[in-house]
Design a protein around this motif. Structure first.
Motif, short mmCIF file in Angstrom:
data_model
loop_
_atom_site.label_atom_id
_atom_site.label_comp_id
_atom_site.label_asym_id
_atom_site.label_seq_id
_atom_site.Cartn_x
_atom_site.Cartn_y
_atom_site.Cartn_z
N ASP A 1 0.88 -1.42 0.07
CA ASP A 1 -0.21 -0.37 0.14
C ASP A 1 0.78 1.36 0.29
N LEU A 2 2.28 1.27 0.07
CA LEU A 2 3.15 2.42 0.27
C LEU A 2 2.97 3.45 -0.32
N ILE A 3 3.03 2.83 -1.64
CA ILE A 3 3.49 3.76 -3.14
C ILE A 3 1.43 4.39 -3.79
N PRO A 4 0.75 3.85 -3.40
CA PRO A 4 -0.29 4.25 -3.65
C PRO A 4 -0.86 4.87 -3.30
N TYR A 5 -0.50 4.89 -1.87
CA TYR A 5 -0.83 6.14 -0.61
C TYR A 5 0.32 7.24 -1.32
N ILE A 6 1.67 7.08 -0.97
CA ILE A 6 2.46 8.40 -1.30
C ILE A 6 1.76 9.03 -2.50
N LEU A 7 1.06 8.23 -3.88
CA LEU A 7 1.27 9.31 -4.71
C LEU A 7 -0.28 9.73 -4.77
N ALA A 8 -1.20 9.56 -3.99
CA ALA A 8 -2.68 9.93 -3.12
C ALA A 8 -1.73 11.05 -2.85
N GLN A 9 -1.14 10.97 -1.75
CA GLN A 9 -1.02 11.97 -1.00
C GLN A 9 -0.54 13.18 -1.77
N VAL A 10 1.21 12.87 -2.31
CA VAL A 10 1.86 14.50 -3.51
C VAL A 10 0.02 14.56 -4.18
N LEU A 11 -0.74 14.24 -5.04
CA LEU A 11 -1.33 14.09 -5.74
C LEU A 11 -2.17 15.39 -4.92
N GLY A 12 -2.97 14.94 -3.91
CA GLY A 12 -3.42 15.47 -2.89
C GLY A 12 -3.24 16.52 -2.72
N GLY A 13 -1.85 16.93 -2.73
CA GLY A 13 -1.91 18.39 -2.38
C GLY A 13 -1.02 19.20 -3.43
N ALA A 14 -0.85 18.21 -4.43
CA ALA A 14 -0.40 19.71 -5.42
C ALA A 14 -1.84 19.90 -6.28
N VAL A 15 -3.27 19.12 -5.83
CA VAL A 15 -4.47 19.97 -6.54
C VAL A 15 -4.69 20.76 -5.50
N GLY A 16 -4.66 20.18 -4.54
CA GLY A 16 -5.26 21.87 -2.91
C GLY A 16 -4.16 22.67 -3.54
N ALA A 17 -3.40 22.74 -3.35
CA ALA A 17 -1.86 24.03 -3.79
C ALA A 17 -3.02 24.75 -4.99
N GLY A 18 -2.83 23.81 -5.63
CA GLY A 18 -3.39 24.59 -7.43
C GLY A 18 -4.31 25.55 -6.55
N PHE A 19 -5.63 24.25 -5.93
CA PHE A 19 -7.05 25.47 -6.06
C PHE A 19 -6.96 26.56 -5.51
N LEU A 20 -5.57 26.34 -3.89
CA LEU A 20 -5.92 27.39 -3.36
C LEU A 20 -4.93 28.33 -4.42
N TYR A 21 -4.12 28.50 -5.11
CA TYR A 21 -2.96 29.14 -5.83
C TYR A 21 -4.09 30.08 -6.72
N PHE A 22 -5.02 29.48 -7.35
CA PHE A 22 -6.03 30.11 -8.34
C PHE A 22 -6.57 31.48 -7.70
N ILE A 23 -7.65 30.92 -6.35
CA ILE A 23 -8.08 31.98 -5.62
C ILE A 23 -7.40 33.11 -5.04
N ALA A 24 -6.51 32.53 -4.24
CA ALA A 24 -5.57 33.39 -4.17
C ALA A 24 -5.07 34.77 -4.56
#
Length: 245
Positions: free
Chosen positions: A87-110
């Motif tokens: 489960d390690l690699i799938p978890y890390i991929l999900a976390q990195v993708l989620g963090g990047a998309v969250g940061a992208g939405f934040l940048y767009f709003i800010a």
């Protein structure tokens, strides 16, 4: 639980952590009204926001994925014997993708605001050392702080989620623990203890062409938290084996 459901849970949970935690830093840490009144939440508020993102997600998705939201947490749980290697690699991929998309939405709003108080060109809540440390801390103290604070964060997680711990209170302990280490670490590195939290804002700043130092310094915010987490996993496993004797 199906791995795809765990993947989605980790994706959305890490999205929430980055959007909520970094969002509080970018949008609300400093906030001046039109007549000059400071209504910002400061770094105490930012620390609490990060703690609340984990606390809320722990109750929301903890029963699905365990609510890691952090590659260092996944490594710590792996070395503590709490997570299968598959489960390690799938978890890390999900976390990195989620963090990047969250940061992208934040940048767009800010970036849609004309308020000069939004610090988009000089960090965007990125983590850094040397001249990019909020307090001007050099690389080695920053690395030690990140590793040590991650170590204690994992010790809190592993202890609070132990079968012998009081049931139902783990999210509160973990959320307050994350708040505490942010209160300590924000002046040092803007506090990471989470490679996915560091990677999301760093990638956004790189891809939109503003600054590239967060990507260049990103190695420390992977190496130090994961190292601290692995040590915590091993130490907790030793404690657990001792308690059985």
């Amino acid at each position: 639980m199906d791995l795809s459901k765990k993947f989605l849970a980790e994706f959305f949970g890490t999205f929430w952590l980055v959007f909520g935690g970094c969002g509080s830093a970018v949008l609300a840490a400093k906030y001046l009204t039109p007549d000059g009144v400071q209504l910002g939440i400061g770094f105490v508020g930012v620390a609490l926001a990060f703690g609340l993102t984990v606390l809320t997600m722990a109750y929301a998705i903890g029963h699905i994925s365990g609510c890691h939201l952090n590659p260092a947490v996944s490594f710590g749980l792996l070395f503590a014997g709490r997570m299968p290697f598959k489960d390690l690699i799938p978890y890390i991929l999900a976390q990195v993708l989620g963090g990047a998309v969250g940061a992208g939405f934040l940048y767009f709003i800010a970036s849609g605001s004309g308020n000069s108080g939004f610090d988009l060109k000089n960090g965007f809540a990125c983590n850094g050392f040397d001249e990019h440390s909020p307090g001007g801390y050099t690389m080695i103290p920053c690395a030690v702080a990140e590793a040590l604070l991650t170590f204690f964060f994992l010790m809190i997680i592993l202890g609070a989620t132990d079968a012998k711990a009081p049931a139902g209170f783990a999210p509160i302990a973990i959320g307050l623990g994350l708040t505490l280490i942010h209160l300590i670490g924000i002046p040092i590195t803007n506090l990471s203890v989470n490679p996915a939290r560091s990677t999301g804002p760093a990638l956004i700043m790189k891809f939109q062409g503003s600054i590239d130092w967060p990507v260049k310094q990103l190695w420390l915010f992977w190496a130090a938290p994961i190292g601290g987490a692995i040590v915590a996993g091993i130490v907790h496993r030793l404690f657990a084996s001792e308690s059985k004797n």
